[in-house]
Design a protein around this motif. Structure first.
Motif, PDB file in Angstrom:
ATOM      1  N   ASN A  80      -3.522   2.655   4.607  1.00  0.00           N
ATOM      2  CA  ASN A  80      -4.321   3.475   3.689  1.00  0.00           C
ATOM      3  C   ASN A  80      -4.979   4.632   4.434  1.00  0.00           C
ATOM      4  OD1 ASN A  80      -3.803   1.747   1.528  1.00  0.00           O
ATOM      5  ND2 ASN A  80      -5.657   0.558   1.843  1.00  0.00           N
ATOM      6  N   ASP A 140     -12.745   1.961   4.633  1.00  0.00           N
ATOM      7  CA  ASP A 140     -11.700   1.181   3.960  1.00  0.00           C
ATOM      8  C   ASP A 140     -11.996  -0.283   4.247  1.00  0.00           C
ATOM      9  OD1 ASP A 140      -9.455   0.204   2.750  1.00  0.00           O
ATOM     10  OD2 ASP A 140      -8.016   1.197   4.072  1.00  0.00           O
ATOM     11  N   LEU A 197      -3.345   7.425  -5.110  1.00  0.00           N
ATOM     12  CA  LEU A 197      -4.580   7.913  -4.498  1.00  0.00           C
ATOM     13  C   LEU A 197      -4.501   9.380  -4.105  1.00  0.00           C
ATOM     14  CD1 LEU A 197      -5.368   4.946  -2.066  1.00  0.00           C
ATOM     15  CD2 LEU A 197      -6.472   5.427  -4.255  1.00  0.00           C
ATOM     16  N   ARG A 198      -3.303   9.926  -4.109  1.00  0.00           N
ATOM     17  CA  ARG A 198      -3.090  11.251  -3.525  1.00  0.00           C
ATOM     18  C   ARG A 198      -3.934  12.327  -4.188  1.00  0.00           C
ATOM     19  NH1 ARG A 198       2.719  11.665  -3.079  1.00  0.00           N
ATOM     20  NH2 ARG A 198       2.645  11.916  -5.339  1.00  0.00           N
ATOM     21  N   SER A 223      -9.515  -1.450  -1.703  1.00  0.00           N
ATOM     22  CA  SER A 223      -8.114  -1.386  -2.122  1.00  0.00           C
ATOM     23  C   SER A 223      -7.472  -2.754  -1.928  1.00  0.00           C
ATOM     24  CB  SER A 223      -7.365  -0.330  -1.301  1.00  0.00           C
ATOM     25  OG  SER A 223      -6.008  -0.292  -1.633  1.00  0.00           O
ATOM     26  N   SER A 263       0.832  -1.205   0.000  1.00  0.00           N
ATOM     27  CA  SER A 263       0.000   0.000   0.000  1.00  0.00           C
ATOM     28  C   SER A 263       0.865   1.254   0.000  1.00  0.00           C
ATOM     29  CB  SER A 263      -0.928  -0.002   1.219  1.00  0.00           C
ATOM     30  OG  SER A 263      -1.878  -1.041   1.128  1.00  0.00           O
ATOM     31  N   HIS A 264       1.925   1.238   0.797  1.00  0.00           N
ATOM     32  CA  HIS A 264       2.812   2.402   0.867  1.00  0.00           C
ATOM     33  C   HIS A 264       3.387   2.739  -0.507  1.00  0.00           C
ATOM     34  CE1 HIS A 264       5.800   5.187   2.453  1.00  0.00           C
ATOM     35  NE2 HIS A 264       6.726   4.530   1.763  1.00  0.00           N
ATOM     36  N   ASN A 282       0.162   3.967  -2.826  1.00  0.00           N
ATOM     37  CA  ASN A 282      -0.809   4.973  -2.411  1.00  0.00           C
ATOM     38  C   ASN A 282      -0.597   6.348  -3.027  1.00  0.00           C
ATOM     39  OD1 ASN A 282      -2.505   3.398  -0.927  1.00  0.00           O
ATOM     40  ND2 ASN A 282      -1.651   3.927   1.062  1.00  0.00           N
TER      41      ASN A 282
END
Length: 310
Positions: free
Chosen positions: A191, A183, A169-170, A251, A162-163, A166
């Motif tokens: 997340n 979530d 998604l910003r 996600s 995820s890191h 992500n």
């Protein structure tokens, strides 16, 4: 951009690498577990003897390890000195922000064990590899609650994935002006913490099992976000979503299940959301030609043989 191979034909080196892929992985993992890549990051151009002494290995096993990793181009050798390859320095040093080491821990302790039963899983169209994980439940996620070590390994791996992803998604338009997002299967809170830091008006609920929510609450409290991020323990496949929400994030979720289950999930989300609410799906997707990307192709056997069988 899709990955392009230099040739459509399988060459001999690639064949050997695939056919002995289990050995290549063990060499790769040994460098993480023994701390080799961390050492070469701190002390580039370390000698053979220095590495053997630091790793507390005899000369012969040190030679086996270093030769294998050199041939695989994971480390580089010049004379009697060794350094990390550029990608190794970026992805396999454990304290780097984009370290892939936790994902390889998931491969080592979870994927590796269950894929022993891959052929049986294909023949029976079921996740036969789940039998390698004691406990009740028809999915890996239920059984991990019986093994705190493997559950922690799994959550650390999902957090690392995820890191790395992500940033997509910003600036996603669908996330703007959302006040309360769920979530679904939100894991350890990676997340949710990321989204809170980028959308100051957003509140979130992590919907996951109780054992996972406990891990998430620790991370949320450490980040000082307990007022904005709540946990909701339950099964998002069957239990109701929290009330007063205006968005649901799937996600790394829809890839787990069959089309039939996914349609049920999307319908359930539709019924829980107000008019104008958002359902957001995020993960790697298979291309229309069923020819890639490679991450999707190599990830699918895990879901078939271990996670759910769907």
């Amino acid at each position: 951009m899709a990955h392009k191979y230099p040739s459509d034909e399988l060459d001999l080196d690639s064949f050997f690498l695939i056919s002995a892929g289990h050995t290549a992985f063990q060499l790769l993992w040994a460098g993480i577990e023994l701390g080799l890549y961390d050492l070469l990051s701190k002390v580039p151009q370390s000698s053979f003897d220095d590495i053997a002494n630091h790793l507390n290995l005899e000369p012969q096993p040190t030679r086996v390890l270093l030769t294998g990793l050199t041939v695989l181009r994971i480390i580089k050798k010049k004379g009697n000195q060794y350094t990390n390859a550029q990608l190794t320095e970026q992805m396999l040093v454990t304290n780097k922000p984009d370290s892939y080491a936790p994902v390889l821990g998931w491969q080592r302790y979870i994927v590796y064990e269950g894929l022993i039963d891959f052929v049986d899983s294909l023949r029976k169209n079921d996740n036969i590899g789940l039998r390698r994980f004691p406990g009740n439940g028809n999915t890996l996620y239920e059984r991990l609650a019986n093994d705190p070590f493997k559950e922690e390994v799994f959550q650390q791996a999902m957090s690392a994935l995820s890191h790395q992803a992500n940033f997509c998604l910003r600036d996603l338009g669908a996330l703007k002006n959302i006040h309360h997002l769920v979530d679904a299967g939100g894991g350890d809170g990676t997340n949710a913490i990321f989204l809170c830091n980028h959308y100051p008006e957003m509140n979130l609920s992590i919907f996951d099992s109780e054992s996972v929510c406990k891990i998430a609450r620790q991370q949320i409290e450490k980040e000082g976000l307990s007022e904005r991020i709540k946990t909701c323990a339950g099964n998002f496949l069957s239990d109701p979503f929290p009330e007063n929400i205006d968005a649901i994030l799937y996600s790394h979720i829809l890839t787990i299940w069959s089309p039939k289950t996914n349609l049920r999930l999307l319908k359930k989300a539709y019924e829980a959301l107000p008019e104008g609410g958002s359902r957001i799906m995020f993960y790697w997707m298979l291309n229309d030609e069923y020819s890639g990307p490679i991450g999707t192709a190599l990830g699918s056997p895990y879901f078939q043989a271990i996670a759910t069988g769907e």
